[in-house]
Design a protein around this motif. Structure first.
Motif, PDB file in Angstrom:
ATOM      1  N   PRO A 196       3.776 -16.228 -10.345  1.00 24.71           N
ATOM      2  CA  PRO A 196       2.647 -17.395 -11.213  1.00 24.71           C
ATOM      3  C   PRO A 196       2.739 -16.525 -12.763  1.00 24.71           C
ATOM      4  CG  PRO A 196       0.661 -15.659 -10.929  1.00 24.71           C
ATOM      5  CD  PRO A 196       2.362 -15.200  -9.651  1.00 24.71           C
ATOM      6  N   LEU A 197       3.316 -17.228 -13.687  1.00 26.94           N
ATOM      7  CA  LEU A 197       3.983 -16.842 -15.163  1.00 26.94           C
ATOM      8  C   LEU A 197       3.091 -15.565 -16.455  1.00 26.94           C
ATOM      9  CD1 LEU A 197       6.424 -17.574 -17.170  1.00 26.94           C
ATOM     10  CD2 LEU A 197       5.074 -18.849 -17.926  1.00 26.94           C
ATOM     11  N   LYS A 198       3.510 -15.050 -16.716  1.00 22.04           N
ATOM     12  CA  LYS A 198       2.120 -14.219 -16.912  1.00 22.04           C
ATOM     13  C   LYS A 198       2.471 -14.657 -18.597  1.00 22.04           C
ATOM     14  CE  LYS A 198       4.238 -10.396 -14.807  1.00 22.04           C
ATOM     15  NZ  LYS A 198       4.510  -9.032 -14.620  1.00 22.04           N
ATOM     16  N   GLN A 199       0.935 -14.517 -19.231  1.00 21.79           N
ATOM     17  CA  GLN A 199       0.888 -15.070 -20.932  1.00 21.79           C
ATOM     18  C   GLN A 199       1.936 -14.710 -21.694  1.00 21.79           C
ATOM     19  OE1 GLN A 199      -3.641 -13.769 -22.046  1.00 21.79           O
ATOM     20  NE2 GLN A 199      -4.113 -15.346 -20.321  1.00 21.79           N
ATOM     21  N   ALA A 200       2.096 -13.494 -21.047  1.00 17.36           N
ATOM     22  CA  ALA A 200       3.285 -12.667 -22.133  1.00 17.36           C
ATOM     23  C   ALA A 200       4.589 -13.149 -22.231  1.00 17.36           C
ATOM     24  CB  ALA A 200       3.037 -10.754 -22.604  1.00 17.36           C
ATOM     25  N   CYS A 201       5.069 -13.414 -21.027  1.00 14.11           N
ATOM     26  CA  CYS A 201       5.876 -14.286 -20.991  1.00 14.11           C
ATOM     27  C   CYS A 201       6.200 -15.123 -20.931  1.00 14.11           C
ATOM     28  CB  CYS A 201       6.498 -14.243 -19.279  1.00 14.11           C
ATOM     29  SG  CYS A 201       6.428 -12.302 -18.904  1.00 14.11           S
ATOM     30  N   PHE A 202       5.314 -16.178 -21.114  1.00 16.05           N
ATOM     31  CA  PHE A 202       5.149 -17.346 -21.786  1.00 16.05           C
ATOM     32  C   PHE A 202       5.473 -17.414 -23.661  1.00 16.05           C
ATOM     33  CE2 PHE A 202       0.832 -19.987 -24.503  1.00 16.05           C
ATOM     34  CZ  PHE A 202       1.917 -20.684 -25.027  1.00 16.05           C
ATOM     35  N   ALA A 203       4.547 -16.349 -24.016  1.00 17.01           N
ATOM     36  CA  ALA A 203       4.634 -16.439 -25.715  1.00 17.01           C
ATOM     37  C   ALA A 203       6.417 -15.788 -25.904  1.00 17.01           C
ATOM     38  CB  ALA A 203       3.412 -15.371 -26.095  1.00 17.01           C
ATOM     39  N   HIS A 204       6.450 -14.974 -25.253  1.00 17.99           N
ATOM     40  CA  HIS A 204       8.420 -14.456 -25.500  1.00 17.99           C
ATOM     41  C   HIS A 204       9.162 -15.594 -25.718  1.00 17.99           C
ATOM     42  CE1 HIS A 204      12.249 -12.378 -24.962  1.00 17.99           C
ATOM     43  NE2 HIS A 204      12.049 -12.157 -25.957  1.00 17.99           N
ATOM     44  N   ALA A 205       8.901 -17.132 -24.713  1.00 16.23           N
ATOM     45  CA  ALA A 205       9.613 -18.164 -24.251  1.00 16.23           C
ATOM     46  C   ALA A 205       9.879 -18.886 -25.397  1.00 16.23           C
ATOM     47  CB  ALA A 205       9.304 -18.397 -22.685  1.00 16.23           C
ATOM     48  N   VAL A 206       8.523 -19.030 -25.938  1.00 17.48           N
ATOM     49  CA  VAL A 206       8.743 -20.177 -27.272  1.00 17.48           C
ATOM     50  C   VAL A 206       9.012 -19.076 -28.005  1.00 17.48           C
ATOM     51  CG1 VAL A 206       6.705 -20.438 -28.691  1.00 17.48           C
ATOM     52  CG2 VAL A 206       6.304 -21.150 -26.067  1.00 17.48           C
ATOM     53  N   THR A 207       9.298 -18.017 -28.411  1.00 20.10           N
ATOM     54  CA  THR A 207       9.685 -17.212 -30.098  1.00 20.10           C
ATOM     55  C   THR A 207      11.189 -17.555 -29.607  1.00 20.10           C
ATOM     56  OG1 THR A 207       9.930 -15.144 -28.511  1.00 20.10           O
ATOM     57  CG2 THR A 207       7.474 -15.731 -30.008  1.00 20.10           C
ATOM     58  N   LEU A 208      11.875 -17.768 -28.170  1.00 21.93           N
ATOM     59  CA  LEU A 208      13.232 -17.718 -28.081  1.00 21.93           C
ATOM     60  C   LEU A 208      13.954 -19.204 -28.941  1.00 21.93           C
ATOM     61  CD1 LEU A 208      13.582 -15.741 -24.441  1.00 21.93           C
ATOM     62  CD2 LEU A 208      14.144 -14.699 -26.465  1.00 21.93           C
ATOM     63  N   CYS A 209      12.801 -19.877 -29.160  1.00 25.87           N
ATOM     64  CA  CYS A 209      13.035 -21.434 -29.441  1.00 25.87           C
ATOM     65  C   CYS A 209      12.636 -22.072 -30.904  1.00 25.87           C
ATOM     66  CB  CYS A 209      12.578 -22.136 -27.960  1.00 25.87           C
ATOM     67  SG  CYS A 209      13.053 -21.451 -26.643  1.00 25.87           S
ATOM     68  N   PRO A 210      13.649 -21.104 -31.538  1.00 27.68           N
ATOM     69  CA  PRO A 210      13.501 -21.395 -33.155  1.00 27.68           C
ATOM     70  C   PRO A 210      13.035 -22.823 -33.418  1.00 27.68           C
ATOM     71  CG  PRO A 210      16.004 -20.260 -32.898  1.00 27.68           C
ATOM     72  CD  PRO A 210      14.994 -20.852 -31.808  1.00 27.68           C
ATOM     73  N   ASN A 211      13.215 -23.685 -32.697  1.00 25.76           N
ATOM     74  CA  ASN A 211      13.435 -25.190 -33.081  1.00 25.76           C
ATOM     75  C   ASN A 211      12.441 -25.511 -32.062  1.00 25.76           C
ATOM     76  OD1 ASN A 211      15.838 -24.657 -34.875  1.00 25.76           O
ATOM     77  ND2 ASN A 211      17.185 -25.710 -33.254  1.00 25.76           N
ATOM     78  N   LEU A 212      12.035 -25.433 -31.704  1.00 27.15           N
ATOM     79  CA  LEU A 212      11.177 -26.003 -30.726  1.00 27.15           C
ATOM     80  C   LEU A 212       9.844 -26.607 -31.403  1.00 27.15           C
ATOM     81  CD1 LEU A 212       9.849 -26.111 -27.760  1.00 27.15           C
ATOM     82  CD2 LEU A 212       7.976 -24.514 -28.203  1.00 27.15           C
ATOM     83  N   ARG A 213       9.818 -27.806 -31.094  1.00 24.32           N
ATOM     84  CA  ARG A 213       8.587 -28.700 -31.631  1.00 24.32           C
ATOM     85  C   ARG A 213       7.586 -30.037 -30.362  1.00 24.32           C
ATOM     86  NH1 ARG A 213      10.696 -26.340 -34.953  1.00 24.32           N
ATOM     87  NH2 ARG A 213      12.170 -26.967 -36.338  1.00 24.32           N
ATOM     88  N   GLU A 214       7.508 -29.399 -29.702  1.00 19.51           N
ATOM     89  CA  GLU A 214       6.946 -30.453 -28.456  1.00 19.51           C
ATOM     90  C   GLU A 214       6.645 -29.006 -27.747  1.00 19.51           C
ATOM     91  OE1 GLU A 214       7.810 -34.106 -27.256  1.00 19.51           O
ATOM     92  OE2 GLU A 214       8.658 -35.038 -28.945  1.00 19.51           O
ATOM     93  N   LEU A 215       5.275 -29.048 -26.975  1.00 17.71           N
ATOM     94  CA  LEU A 215       4.885 -28.186 -26.515  1.00 17.71           C
ATOM     95  C   LEU A 215       3.953 -28.543 -25.066  1.00 17.71           C
ATOM     96  CD1 LEU A 215       4.758 -25.001 -24.986  1.00 17.71           C
ATOM     97  CD2 LEU A 215       2.602 -24.572 -26.827  1.00 17.71           C
ATOM     98  N   ASN A 216       4.239 -28.754 -23.883  1.00 19.54           N
ATOM     99  CA  ASN A 216       3.588 -29.647 -22.857  1.00 19.54           C
ATOM    100  C   ASN A 216       2.482 -27.692 -22.026  1.00 19.54           C
ATOM    101  OD1 ASN A 216       2.049 -30.704 -20.615  1.00 19.54           O
ATOM    102  ND2 ASN A 216       3.397 -32.237 -20.568  1.00 19.54           N
ATOM    103  N   LEU A 217       2.077 -27.891 -21.839  1.00 13.41           N
ATOM    104  CA  LEU A 217       0.926 -26.476 -21.529  1.00 13.41           C
ATOM    105  C   LEU A 217      -0.444 -26.970 -20.703  1.00 13.41           C
ATOM    106  CD1 LEU A 217       0.414 -23.647 -21.107  1.00 13.41           C
ATOM    107  CD2 LEU A 217      -1.198 -23.500 -23.228  1.00 13.41           C
ATOM    108  N   ALA A 218      -0.460 -26.579 -19.241  1.00 17.85           N
ATOM    109  CA  ALA A 218      -1.272 -26.950 -18.291  1.00 17.85           C
ATOM    110  C   ALA A 218      -1.603 -25.728 -17.829  1.00 17.85           C
ATOM    111  CB  ALA A 218       0.120 -27.259 -16.789  1.00 17.85           C
ATOM    112  N   LEU A 219      -2.829 -25.105 -18.030  1.00 20.49           N
ATOM    113  CA  LEU A 219      -3.546 -24.126 -18.113  1.00 20.49           C
ATOM    114  C   LEU A 219      -4.782 -24.193 -16.301  1.00 20.49           C
ATOM    115  CD1 LEU A 219      -4.570 -21.384 -18.123  1.00 20.49           C
ATOM    116  CD2 LEU A 219      -6.403 -22.020 -19.427  1.00 20.49           C
TER     117      LEU A 219
END
Length: 426
Positions: A137-160
């Motif tokens: 499974p994807l780890k929480q810290a890796c999820f956050a790091h992936a978000v920071t790699l995308c400076p123009n990210l505007r839409e986030l679809n998160l399923a928990l």
């Protein structure tokens, strides 16, 4: 005089005599001041201009607001000049569901290379799945790091998803331990890392766990949100904690919770929207109580442009809906909509979607089609014997006479897709 005698006295036919003719094919040099009046057009040496290629790719790869990944992957292999433009479109929307997907993504958007930097800046929408039930499974810290790699990210679809525990079932009575789906809250280090990332404007959160505090944690990260969608576990505020009113001014709210959220939570969530009078669209996928609908229309109905409900059957629900005098888009699905709603439609209504069976009253809807000058589209979902409604032909004639697009389907899934596509492109 005969014909032959007449020809005898005519002048003789002249004979052709040979002449000496010569041609000089030498090209005389042009003077330096002689202007060139004709230039042969040059054909591009690399085929179709790249601007046209980009336009074709962008038009062809989007199907019903989704990206055709297979098409773009094939286009990236056509030529070297096509590779990066096709990959930029392919990375516009990414999906991370496992640790392996995260590893591949971080390798592709490596900032140390020009291509990686370009691809990272191309990401506009990201879908993330946090599910410990799956292998790797994807780890929480890796999820956050992936978000920071995308400076123009505007839409986030998160399923928990919560993690089920083993239990011993009894026939007809499943074990409570196995039915629970606990999930850990987001770690503080994860929250801090997300705060350093891009300013998210649209959040779609689907919570299929027993953790009802995750949405409160996420909302505290992004004060830039304008669109919020909550699905699954009903959120609520912890009774032992004091939460400052949510200051973000939302323009769109979508809710599909297992149980209806409390009015206290809605008041906390929409505090900033109420102050700024910013809310323009409300979409409720489950039937709201009269108290909830009354609260929403009283506090936000004045500025609403779009309202979507499963149905609006009672006169009390209809009275709450007709408070919204600025509506441009009204959507229902079931065949029990009160005729009062259609009788009191605002003058600026543009799109109407409804369900219809053989008993649905249509007279007020037909009159609205004839009298609302801004009306553009009517979408009808036919339920039981709806195709045999005695006034359906009158509705078709009214729409044809007024130039209103009429879409009719008998599949509620197609109905939902049609009205949401209309909302996207109108």
């Amino acid at each position: 005089m005969g014909l032959f005698n007449f020809l005898r006295f005519c002048n003789p036919v002249p004979r052709a005599e040979p002449q000496n003719v010569s041609f000089d094919l030498a090209v005389l040099p042009l003077s330096p001041n002689f202007p060139l009046t004709f230039q042969v057009p040059r054909v591009p040496t690399r085929g179709i201009p790249l601007e046209i290629v980009l336009h074709i790719l962008e038009t062809a790869c989007f199907d019903d607001h989704t990206i055709d990944a297979a098409f773009l992957s094939a286009c990236s292999l056509v030529a070297k000049s096509w590779s990066l433009p096709a990959q930029k479109l392919l990375f516009r929307r990414v999906q991370l569901c496992s640790q392996a997907a995260y590893n591949s993504f971080t390798c592709a958007v490596n900032n140390s290379t020009v291509r990686g930097w370009v691809l990272g800046n191309s990401v506009i929408e990201m879908r993330v799945v946090l599910d410990n039930n799956q292998p790797g499974p994807l780890k929480q810290a890796c999820f956050a790091h992936a978000v920071t790699l995308c400076p123009n990210l505007r839409e986030l679809n998160l399923a928990l998803y919560g993690c089920g525990e083993p239990g011993k079932d009894i026939v007809g009575s499943p074990a409570l331990e196995r039915m629970r789906r606990p999930a850990p809250s987001l770690e503080q280090s994860t929250l801090e890392l997300l705060r350093t990332g891009p300013s998210i404007t649209s959040l779609r959160f689907s919570n299929w766990s027993d953790n009802d505090q995750s949405i409160v944690q996420l909302l505290d990260i992004w004060p830039s949100l304008t669109s919020l969608s909550i699905t699954g576990k009903t959120p609520h505020l912890s009774p032992g904690l004091t939460h400052a009113p949510y200051a973000c001014a939302l323009t769109r709210l979508t809710m599909n919770c297992q149980l209806e959220p409390s009015l206290d939570f809605l008041e906390w969530l929409l505090h900033g929207s109420s102050q700024a009078k910013s809310l323009r669209a409300i979409e409720l996928d489950r039937e709201p109580s009269l108290d909830m609908l009354d609260y929403l229309t009283k506090n936000h109905g004045e500025g609403l442009h779009e309202l979507a409900l499963p149905s609006c059957a009672t006169s009390e629900h209809a009275n709450a809906v007709i408070r919204c005098r600025s509506l441009r888009d009204l959507r229902t699905e079931r065949a029990s909509t009160s005729p009062v709603v259609f009788r009191e439609l605002p003058a600026g209504i543009r799109r109407i979607a409804l369900g219809m069976n053989e008993d649905t009253p249509l007279q007020h809807l037909i009159e609205a089609v004839k009298s609302r000058d801004d009306l553009e589209t009517v979408t009808v979902n036919l339920w039981h014997k709806g195709s045999g409604h005695r006034q359906l032909s009158a509705l078709k004639m009214a729409c044809a006479f007024r130039g209103v697009d009429l879409h009719i389907t008998s599949d509620v899934r197609v109905h939902r897709a049609m009205v949401r596509i209309t909302d996207v492109f109108c």
